[in-house]
Design a protein around this motif. Sequence first.
Motif, PDB file in Angstrom:
ATOM      1  N   SER A 592       6.699  10.630 -22.580  1.00 24.73           N
ATOM      2  CA  SER A 592       7.201   9.277 -22.313  1.00 24.73           C
ATOM      3  C   SER A 592       8.026   9.333 -21.039  1.00 24.73           C
ATOM      4  CB  SER A 592       8.050   8.779 -23.485  1.00 24.73           C
ATOM      5  OG  SER A 592       8.503   7.471 -23.230  1.00 24.73           O
ATOM      6  N   THR A 593       7.451   8.837 -19.955  1.00 27.71           N
ATOM      7  CA  THR A 593       8.080   8.993 -18.650  1.00 27.71           C
ATOM      8  C   THR A 593       7.626   7.873 -17.729  1.00 27.71           C
ATOM      9  OG1 THR A 593       8.501  10.591 -16.873  1.00 27.71           O
ATOM     10  CG2 THR A 593       6.240  10.433 -17.662  1.00 27.71           C
ATOM     11  N   ASP A 594       8.205   7.841 -16.534  1.00 28.77           N
ATOM     12  CA  ASP A 594       7.742   6.926 -15.500  1.00 28.77           C
ATOM     13  C   ASP A 594       6.522   7.558 -14.837  1.00 28.77           C
ATOM     14  OD1 ASP A 594       9.870   5.197 -15.987  1.00 28.77           O
ATOM     15  OD2 ASP A 594      11.179   6.267 -14.600  1.00 28.77           O
ATOM     16  N   PRO A 595       5.368   6.931 -14.937  1.00 29.90           N
ATOM     17  CA  PRO A 595       4.138   7.561 -14.448  1.00 29.90           C
ATOM     18  C   PRO A 595       4.099   7.649 -12.931  1.00 29.90           C
ATOM     19  CG  PRO A 595       3.721   5.296 -15.075  1.00 29.90           C
ATOM     20  CD  PRO A 595       5.132   5.588 -15.486  1.00 29.90           C
ATOM     21  N   ARG A 596       3.131   8.393 -12.436  1.00 32.35           N
ATOM     22  CA  ARG A 596       2.888   8.498 -11.002  1.00 32.35           C
ATOM     23  C   ARG A 596       1.544   7.861 -10.655  1.00 32.35           C
ATOM     24  NH1 ARG A 596       5.355  13.873  -8.384  1.00 32.35           N
ATOM     25  NH2 ARG A 596       5.068  12.453  -6.632  1.00 32.35           N
ATOM     26  N   THR A 597       1.236   6.807 -11.392  1.00 31.14           N
ATOM     27  CA  THR A 597       0.004   6.048 -11.213  1.00 31.14           C
ATOM     28  C   THR A 597       0.366   4.583 -11.103  1.00 31.14           C
ATOM     29  OG1 THR A 597      -1.333   7.650 -12.429  1.00 31.14           O
ATOM     30  CG2 THR A 597      -2.165   5.390 -12.334  1.00 31.14           C
ATOM     31  N   HIS A 598      -0.330   3.859 -10.228  1.00 33.55           N
ATOM     32  CA  HIS A 598      -0.096   2.420 -10.110  1.00 33.55           C
ATOM     33  C   HIS A 598      -1.302   1.777  -9.445  1.00 33.55           C
ATOM     34  CE1 HIS A 598       0.713   3.534  -5.979  1.00 33.55           C
ATOM     35  NE2 HIS A 598       0.938   2.275  -5.637  1.00 33.55           N
ATOM     36  N   ILE A 599      -1.322   0.458  -9.430  1.00 33.60           N
ATOM     37  CA  ILE A 599      -2.356  -0.268  -8.703  1.00 33.60           C
ATOM     38  C   ILE A 599      -1.926  -0.345  -7.240  1.00 33.60           C
ATOM     39  CG2 ILE A 599      -3.591  -2.440  -8.445  1.00 33.60           C
ATOM     40  CD1 ILE A 599      -3.350  -2.834 -11.435  1.00 33.60           C
ATOM     41  N   ALA A 600      -2.706   0.309  -6.395  1.00 31.60           N
ATOM     42  CA  ALA A 600      -2.367   0.416  -4.969  1.00 31.60           C
ATOM     43  C   ALA A 600      -3.044  -0.692  -4.186  1.00 31.60           C
ATOM     44  CB  ALA A 600      -2.799   1.783  -4.435  1.00 31.60           C
ATOM     45  N   GLN A 601      -2.396  -1.105  -3.087  1.00 29.14           N
ATOM     46  CA  GLN A 601      -2.973  -2.104  -2.189  1.00 29.14           C
ATOM     47  C   GLN A 601      -3.303  -1.482  -0.834  1.00 29.14           C
ATOM     48  OE1 GLN A 601       0.088  -3.249  -3.940  1.00 29.14           O
ATOM     49  NE2 GLN A 601      -1.424  -3.843  -5.466  1.00 29.14           N
ATOM     50  N   ARG A 602      -4.189  -2.150  -0.137  1.00 29.72           N
ATOM     51  CA  ARG A 602      -4.617  -1.695   1.174  1.00 29.72           C
ATOM     52  C   ARG A 602      -3.647  -2.200   2.253  1.00 29.72           C
ATOM     53  NH1 ARG A 602      -9.735  -0.364   2.466  1.00 29.72           N
ATOM     54  NH2 ARG A 602     -10.600  -1.553   0.708  1.00 29.72           N
ATOM     55  N   HIS A 603      -3.222  -1.320   3.152  1.00 30.35           N
ATOM     56  CA  HIS A 603      -2.480  -1.713   4.347  1.00 30.35           C
ATOM     57  C   HIS A 603      -2.925  -0.807   5.496  1.00 30.35           C
ATOM     58  CE1 HIS A 603       1.533  -2.254   6.696  1.00 30.35           C
ATOM     59  NE2 HIS A 603       0.606  -3.086   7.108  1.00 30.35           N
ATOM     60  N   ALA A 604      -4.024  -1.202   6.102  1.00 29.16           N
ATOM     61  CA  ALA A 604      -4.601  -0.385   7.167  1.00 29.16           C
ATOM     62  C   ALA A 604      -3.690  -0.405   8.402  1.00 29.16           C
ATOM     63  CB  ALA A 604      -5.982  -0.930   7.532  1.00 29.16           C
ATOM     64  N   PRO A 605      -3.624   0.723   9.105  1.00 29.38           N
ATOM     65  CA  PRO A 605      -4.323   1.987   8.850  1.00 29.38           C
ATOM     66  C   PRO A 605      -3.527   2.943   7.965  1.00 29.38           C
ATOM     67  CG  PRO A 605      -3.199   2.136  10.941  1.00 29.38           C
ATOM     68  CD  PRO A 605      -2.900   0.751  10.407  1.00 29.38           C
ATOM     69  N   PHE A 606      -2.343   2.522   7.506  1.00 25.09           N
ATOM     70  CA  PHE A 606      -1.392   3.472   6.940  1.00 25.09           C
ATOM     71  C   PHE A 606      -1.773   3.975   5.551  1.00 25.09           C
ATOM     72  CE2 PHE A 606       0.858   0.278   9.559  1.00 25.09           C
ATOM     73  CZ  PHE A 606       1.038   1.075  10.684  1.00 25.09           C
ATOM     74  N   THR A 607      -2.582   3.219   4.833  1.00 27.80           N
ATOM     75  CA  THR A 607      -3.034   3.674   3.517  1.00 27.80           C
ATOM     76  C   THR A 607      -4.464   4.205   3.562  1.00 27.80           C
ATOM     77  OG1 THR A 607      -3.814   1.450   2.918  1.00 27.80           O
ATOM     78  CG2 THR A 607      -1.531   1.990   2.363  1.00 27.80           C
ATOM     79  N   ARG A 608      -4.962   4.426   4.763  1.00 27.50           N
ATOM     80  CA  ARG A 608      -6.349   4.875   4.935  1.00 27.50           C
ATOM     81  C   ARG A 608      -6.415   6.379   5.215  1.00 27.50           C
ATOM     82  NH1 ARG A 608     -10.037   0.913   6.294  1.00 27.50           N
ATOM     83  NH2 ARG A 608     -11.520   2.577   5.805  1.00 27.50           N
ATOM     84  N   ARG A 609      -7.536   6.943   4.869  1.00 29.35           N
ATOM     85  CA  ARG A 609      -7.805   8.345   5.183  1.00 29.35           C
ATOM     86  C   ARG A 609      -7.678   8.573   6.687  1.00 29.35           C
ATOM     87  NH1 ARG A 609     -12.558  10.820   6.710  1.00 29.35           N
ATOM     88  NH2 ARG A 609     -13.622   8.817   6.493  1.00 29.35           N
TER      89      ARG A 609
END
Length: 731
Positions: A592-609
């Motif tokens: 029971s903890t604060d997870p390290r998963t969430h719904i992520a959003q796109r903000h190019a180019p900073f969230t891109r490969r």
Amino acid sequence: MVRPLGAEEQHLRVVPHIPFNFASQATNPFLATLDTVKRIALATDGLRQFTLLKGYQSEGHDSAHPDYGGNYNERAGGLADLNALLRAGKKWNSDFAVHVNATESYPVAHAFSEQLVDKNDKQWDWLDQSYRIDARRDLVSGDIARRFAQLREETDPALNTLYLDVFRESGWNSDRLQRHLRDQGWQITTEWGHGLERSALWSHWANETDYGPDTSRGINSQLIRFLHHHQKDVFADKWPTLLGCGRMGNFEGWVGKTDWHAFHTIIWTDALPAKYLQAYPITSWGAHEITFEGPTRTSVSDAEGTRRITTDGRLVYDGGTYLLPWEPRRATDPDKLYHYNPRGGSTSWELPRGWSAARAVHLYRLTDQGRTEETRIPVRDGRITLTARPGVAYVVHRTKAPAQGDPHWGEGTPVTDPGFHSGTLDGWRTTGPASVQLSKPGDYELVIGAGAAATVAQKLARLAPGSYTASVQIEVGAEAGERRRAGLEVRTTDGVTATNWTDTSTAGNYVAADRKSGTRFQRLFTHFTVPEGGGPVTLALTAAAGRARVRFDNVRVVPARPTAKKGALAYEDFEHVPQGWGVFVKGDAGGSTDPRTHIAQRHAPFTRRGWNGKAIDDVIDGGSSLKSRGENTGLVYRTVPHTVRFAPGRRYRVTFRYANEKAGQYAWVTAVDEPAPRELSRHPLPVATRPATWTYEFTAPANGTAWVGLRKVGDDGTAECVLDTFEVREV
């Protein structure tokens, strides 16, 4: 000596608390928090609250800093519900603050840029990697002032306070920011006592003394406390038998705290006595006695080994038992007196000077339903004798207190009393063995006992035509594996009844920010459409006849687009999730903890490969995907029967798109609850730095409840895995 904005009323903020939203879960929607504010107000006869909203923006806490405005937590209700909370909450005597960050920025933030941050200076890393803000450039450019001004412009004035997290600047950077914030009218609170010292009214680590290490528990200086005690709550608790500490309790999921009773007790044992002594400046400080300025002539002493407080020559506090005038600046002629006796029993007290003409006073026991058990107490020679239950708070009024109005539980929502805070079913139509009961941590819940079928229903407030989602937290059975069909139905005026149901609860709730953490409550969603022309809508919580206990809580109705695909048993693209992770719930990774998963959003180019060495995209398809980063070892997330209903003996094809940064870290599992979980298969996900597709088939076992999910099998603390376009079809 600089007086911080708000210092003149800081002694009145007796009840700090943190409604916590994190990782897309929206466990404390803004209008649910309004009901919590009302509950606290009723339980304290209106003591002033300091409601610190952690996670008011984006996906919740530590998301999208430093977007102070323009990027509100839509799953918690967005700007409209936030302002509704602020407007109504101030009428219940609460100040409001939001948690912000001027030190770190996340790539998903609208404000993020390579000018804002030093991309080589990595900072806090949980849901996403953050980077250190160039504070001087942010100030000189005027950007930070404009971002705070946007928040000020968009929100109700009841949001009067900022909480600046992890603030590390000093000198000009600190002073210039404080001038900006003062010009905009913001009151200031901080994480650490030494931060923003000229402006800070309150610091977190100084007041929630079991949170964080003792390396920065508050300002230690006796001289500084002598000068500023009446203005600030930023000090280390070094004098517990004299000044004490206005300690913070929590029960709304912050750091996993969910116990209403523990929170409520701290108000009376610690916070109220400490805040009583904050009304006036200190005049003298000896080894065993402190005296205060002001006409009340208050002093506190521990000379005889017991803490005692006197006001105007009267003993008002004696070793934890008290009759404290409120508010303390009017202690000789107050509106009310608070009584608390941790051991219980009868005690005698002299009344304040201004009450000398009273022949009788009125005592009330305080509960979260308000004042109860009115008792007329005779006055003899200016004294009263009170008999109290151990650890129960009371309030004394000079005359009979006015009748308490209807709290209007569920205000601003389509549902009357969605959290059953009234302790009754007065707002619902019921059949069968239904009642409201208080859980061990102090949650009111609808409980359907063993026996006949039950229905608990109500007509919703008028809804405009369109698509909606109704949801409720539900748990079937006192033990995993017990079965009884229970669900949520919505009937609209066109004769359509939308239904979702479950007959078992085998998946544990591991979301630390959820007050149901540690149970098997999960949120069940029912999508429905209000037709053109509107008309009445009826929501019903149902349980078939059976022996298993069923519990419901926290009903919610919000506008939401349905996510479906023709011919699919289940489909999720994460674009329109009302709250949570769509078809998935958190697994046991990290407990029971604060997870390290969430719904992520796109903000190019900073969230891109490719940006700054990033290996994979945060978003695969559309504008949102489910992202895990450095998750704890264990089951990250899984389906449950009311999100994906695998029928025994049927064969299914599971398909999803994914990106995976590193081999040996994540695996896809197919399993069955019997009722304990048993894996049927485990497939390690290979490296996929570009989006890939995973497809396989399986046959659901004849016994038990089948499910699928993601497991973290490696120990890499930053490895990312992103999932999107999840689909299940029967074949």
